[in-house]
Scaffold this motif. Structure first.
Motif, short mmCIF file in Angstrom:
data_model
loop_
_atom_site.label_atom_id
_atom_site.label_comp_id
_atom_site.label_asym_id
_atom_site.label_seq_id
_atom_site.Cartn_x
_atom_site.Cartn_y
_atom_site.Cartn_z
N SER A 146 -95.34 40.25 -32.73
CA SER A 146 -95.37 39.66 -34.07
C SER A 146 -95.45 38.15 -34.00
O SER A 146 -96.13 37.51 -34.80
CB SER A 146 -94.12 40.09 -34.85
N ALA A 147 -94.79 37.56 -33.00
CA ALA A 147 -94.80 36.11 -32.85
C ALA A 147 -96.17 35.57 -32.46
O ALA A 147 -96.48 34.41 -32.70
CB ALA A 147 -93.76 35.67 -31.82
N GLN A 148 -97.01 36.42 -31.84
CA GLN A 148 -98.32 35.99 -31.40
C GLN A 148 -99.42 36.35 -32.39
O GLN A 148 -100.60 36.16 -32.09
CB GLN A 148 -98.65 36.60 -30.04
N LEU A 149 -99.06 36.83 -33.55
CA LEU A 149 -100.04 37.18 -34.57
C LEU A 149 -100.55 35.91 -35.23
O LEU A 149 -99.79 35.21 -35.90
CB LEU A 149 -99.41 38.10 -35.61
N PRO A 150 -101.83 35.57 -35.07
CA PRO A 150 -102.33 34.32 -35.66
C PRO A 150 -102.21 34.32 -37.18
O PRO A 150 -102.51 35.31 -37.84
CB PRO A 150 -103.80 34.30 -35.23
N ASP A 188 -99.19 26.98 -33.46
CA ASP A 188 -98.47 27.82 -32.51
C ASP A 188 -99.46 28.70 -31.74
O ASP A 188 -100.60 28.90 -32.16
CB ASP A 188 -97.47 28.71 -33.25
N ASN A 189 -98.96 29.25 -30.64
CA ASN A 189 -99.73 30.20 -29.83
C ASN A 189 -101.02 29.61 -29.29
O ASN A 189 -102.03 30.31 -29.13
CB ASN A 189 -100.05 31.48 -30.63
N ASP A 190 -101.00 28.30 -29.01
CA ASP A 190 -102.16 27.62 -28.42
C ASP A 190 -103.42 27.77 -29.28
O ASP A 190 -104.52 27.99 -28.77
CB ASP A 190 -102.44 28.15 -27.01
N LEU A 191 -103.25 27.65 -30.57
CA LEU A 191 -104.39 27.66 -31.49
C LEU A 191 -104.67 26.24 -31.96
O LEU A 191 -103.75 25.42 -32.08
CB LEU A 191 -104.10 28.54 -32.70
N PRO A 216 -96.63 33.08 -53.30
CA PRO A 216 -97.99 32.59 -53.21
C PRO A 216 -98.08 31.09 -53.06
O PRO A 216 -99.15 30.57 -52.79
CB PRO A 216 -98.63 33.06 -54.53
N ASN A 217 -96.99 30.35 -53.24
CA ASN A 217 -97.05 28.90 -53.07
C ASN A 217 -96.77 28.47 -51.64
O ASN A 217 -96.84 27.29 -51.31
CB ASN A 217 -96.03 28.22 -54.00
N SER A 218 -96.41 29.44 -50.77
CA SER A 218 -96.10 29.07 -49.39
C SER A 218 -97.38 28.89 -48.60
O SER A 218 -98.36 29.54 -48.85
CB SER A 218 -95.24 30.15 -48.73
N HIS A 219 -97.36 27.96 -47.63
CA HIS A 219 -98.51 27.71 -46.76
C HIS A 219 -98.01 27.59 -45.34
O HIS A 219 -96.89 27.16 -45.10
CB HIS A 219 -99.24 26.42 -47.18
N GLU A 220 -98.90 27.92 -44.40
CA GLU A 220 -98.53 27.83 -42.99
C GLU A 220 -98.82 26.44 -42.48
O GLU A 220 -99.91 25.91 -42.66
CB GLU A 220 -99.33 28.86 -42.18
N ASN A 221 -97.83 25.80 -41.88
CA ASN A 221 -97.98 24.46 -41.36
C ASN A 221 -98.10 24.49 -39.85
O ASN A 221 -97.64 25.42 -39.19
CB ASN A 221 -96.75 23.61 -41.73
N PRO A 222 -98.71 23.45 -39.25
CA PRO A 222 -98.78 23.39 -37.80
C PRO A 222 -97.40 23.45 -37.20
O PRO A 222 -96.45 22.84 -37.67
CB PRO A 222 -99.45 22.03 -37.54
N ARG A 223 -97.33 24.24 -36.09
CA ARG A 223 -96.08 24.40 -35.35
C ARG A 223 -94.95 25.01 -36.18
O ARG A 223 -93.78 24.80 -35.91
CB ARG A 223 -95.62 23.06 -34.77
N SER A 224 -95.30 25.71 -37.27
CA SER A 224 -94.24 26.33 -38.07
C SER A 224 -93.84 27.65 -37.44
O SER A 224 -94.66 28.37 -36.89
CB SER A 224 -94.75 26.58 -39.50
N GLU A 241 -113.61 25.39 -42.31
CA GLU A 241 -112.48 25.43 -41.38
C GLU A 241 -112.74 26.45 -40.28
O GLU A 241 -113.23 27.55 -40.54
CB GLU A 241 -111.20 25.80 -42.12
N ILE A 242 -112.43 26.07 -39.04
CA ILE A 242 -112.48 27.00 -37.92
C ILE A 242 -111.15 26.93 -37.17
O ILE A 242 -110.46 25.92 -37.21
CB ILE A 242 -113.63 26.68 -36.95
N THR A 243 -110.80 28.03 -36.52
CA THR A 243 -109.59 28.08 -35.70
C THR A 243 -109.94 28.78 -34.41
O THR A 243 -110.60 29.83 -34.41
CB THR A 243 -108.46 28.84 -36.41
N ALA A 244 -109.52 28.20 -33.28
CA ALA A 244 -109.85 28.76 -31.97
C ALA A 244 -108.62 28.79 -31.09
O ALA A 244 -107.68 27.99 -31.24
CB ALA A 244 -110.95 27.94 -31.30
#
Length: 495
Positions: free
Chosen positions: A407-411, A280-283, A11-19, A331-334
């Protein structure tokens, strides 16, 4: 390929840009301590939005008022001798039917404009899915009736082509308000023509939306001729006053809820861009801060129409929240698939943000069933994530189903894993190319309805929230209903 995953992460992990995404999947138990901490972590710090479970009486009021208005204009026509004229000459019969279609068509147009006003009671009663359906049917019905109204009136005296053309010319130039009505009808025709799928797909959304706004102008220009020239109103001051009042209320609703309230909200909350991350994935992810956000009536899963100061400020972007509103930021993500979404990646910290909303019933306060199913595809997973973050850990079942090409393209793959672990939710990732006519990927061995029943143990006692591409969402919603879901929530972001 279909991958079913029930996942728990640190639960301490977070997703970083380009990770990088985690390629594998595993299963682990979720401890009671972790779920309790997760529930406290995402405790709501904003005010509850308008609307609750879709109970019958608010929707009944809206539907009853709609039919009552149609009945009222029919009574007006009868009171003015409409039925008697049907038994008279052909000319009188055509004129009588022309007035009836005009009255009903203009009332349908009035109701449609009112539905577009985003009145909180109406939106919370019906939800954006039902409003979209009503908007479409009222729009084409009013257009068809208005066209019939015009043809009947210009044909009442002379049914020849030259006679009808002469009558049309005479009415346009010599009857009070008719020139305005012709201009209004032209605007409505332009809106209807561009609403067909082929025309809409060939246009940029912002251009289509701008043309669509001419529907307001068309309605405003088309109405006065009824009051100045219509026999149903002439000599009836009470009916005339009531008709003006109805249109005045509708105009006021549009001005208040589409102009005044958004401007006031934007000024009060004073949102500014605080951080922009390209993922990742152009988000692209945009975080915004402001003042008094703890007072905003918003919940995870809802969406806003966003405008950002600078070039393109007039073009609204409908996007849902991709994180729960914590009272401090939004926060928004597109996906960067067009000019507007690409512009998000160029925003600078401090850029002023203008908002309309929040809108939609895609939030936990609309639940009417004990269990929850969240189904998202592509960027439709963003409202799923923000809604999931606000769901309590109370022992009820939560099932999250994510669709992606791979799986790699799953936001927000890692974020979904973390959230499902914190909430004690079952997580299924269905990856692979889309199967035609199905919400599942290619290679599935079960039909859509059976798949729902297998994935969701208490489907009949579950609220099913669905968000994704429109056609995929329709297939998934229809399948969930056929499979016996307790209630299905699926909304388009804009009317």
């Amino acid at each position: 390929m279909i991958i079913f995953m029930v996942i728990a992460l640190n639960p301490n992990s977070h997703e970083n840009p380009r990770s990088p995404k985690r390629p594998g999947a595993h299963r682990a138990a979720t401890s009671p301590t972790a779920t309790a901490e997760g529930s406290a972590l995402f405790a709501e710090r904003t005010r509850r939005p308008w609307g609750g479970p879709r109970i019958s009486w608010p929707a009944t009021i809206v539907y009853s008022a709609t039919w009552a208005l149609f009945l009222a204009v029919t009574v007006m026509w009868v009171h003015a001798g409409g039925i008697n004229e049907l038994n008279a000459s052909v000319s009188q019969a055509l004129g009588s039917l022309g007035r009836l279609t005009g009255l009903i068509g203009s009332m349908a147009l009035l109701i449609q404009v009112f539905m577009m006003a985003r009145v909180p009671f109406v939106e919370s009663a019906l939800g954006q899915d039902r409003l979209t359906t009503m908007h479409r049917w009222l729009g084409f019905s009013s257009f068809s009736l208005i066209m019939v109204h015009i043809l009947l009136l210009i044909a009442q005296d002379d049914q020849s082509i030259t006679g009808m053309a002469s009558t049309f010319w005479d009415m346009t130039w010599n009857y009070p308000g008719m020139l305005l009505a012709v201009a209004g009808t032209a605007a409505i025709i332009m809106v209807v023509v561009t609403s067909f799928k082929a025309a809409r797909c060939s246009m940029r959304y912002e251009n289509w939306h701008l043309i669509h706004l001419y529907g307001y102008l068309g309605a405003a220009l088309a109405i006065p001729h009824q009051l100045w020239s219509g026999s149903d109103f002439m000599g009836h001051p009470t009916i005339t006053a009531l008709w003006w009042a109805l249109w005045g209320i509708t105009a006021a609703a549009v001005i208040v809820f589409r102009v005044v309230v958004p401007l006031a909200s934007s000024a009060y909350f004073n949102l500014r861009v605080s951080q922009v991350d390209v993922l990742d994935n152009d988000l692209v992810r945009v975080r915004m801060t402001g003042r008094h956000l703890e007072r905003m009536r918003v919940a995870g899963g809802q969406y806003f129409n966003w405008r950002f100061a600078g070039e393109g400020v007039t073009r609204a972007i409908p996007l849902s929240l991709s994180a729960y509103p914590d009272g401090r930021s939004l926060e928004i993500t597109a996906a960067m698939v067009g000019a507007k979404s690409h512009r998000l990646s160029t925003l600078k910290p401090g850029t002023r943000v203008f908002i309309e909303g929040p809108y939609g019933r895609f939030h936990k306060h609309t639940k009417s069933q004990p269990h929850t199913v969240l189904l998202g595809s592509g960027t439709g997973l963003m409202p799923v994530i923000s809604l999931l973050e606000t769901l309590p850990v109370d022992g009820t079942d939560i099932v999250v189903i994510a669709r992606a090409s791979s799986s790699a393209q799953l936001p927000y793959h890692a974020r979904l894993e973390e959230l499902c672990a914190l909430k004690g939710a079952k997580f299924y990732a269905l990856t692979g190319h889309r199967s035609p006519g199905s919400w599942q990927p290619t290679g599935h061995s079960l039909d859509d309805d059976t798949a729902f029943k297998r994935l969701v143990p208490h489907l009949g006692e579950s609220d099913v929230f669905i968000c994704g591409p429109n056609e995929w969402m329709k297939l998934a919603a229809a399948s969930a209903r056929r499979a016996g879901a307790g209630e299905v929530h699926s909304e388009k972001f804009a009317v």
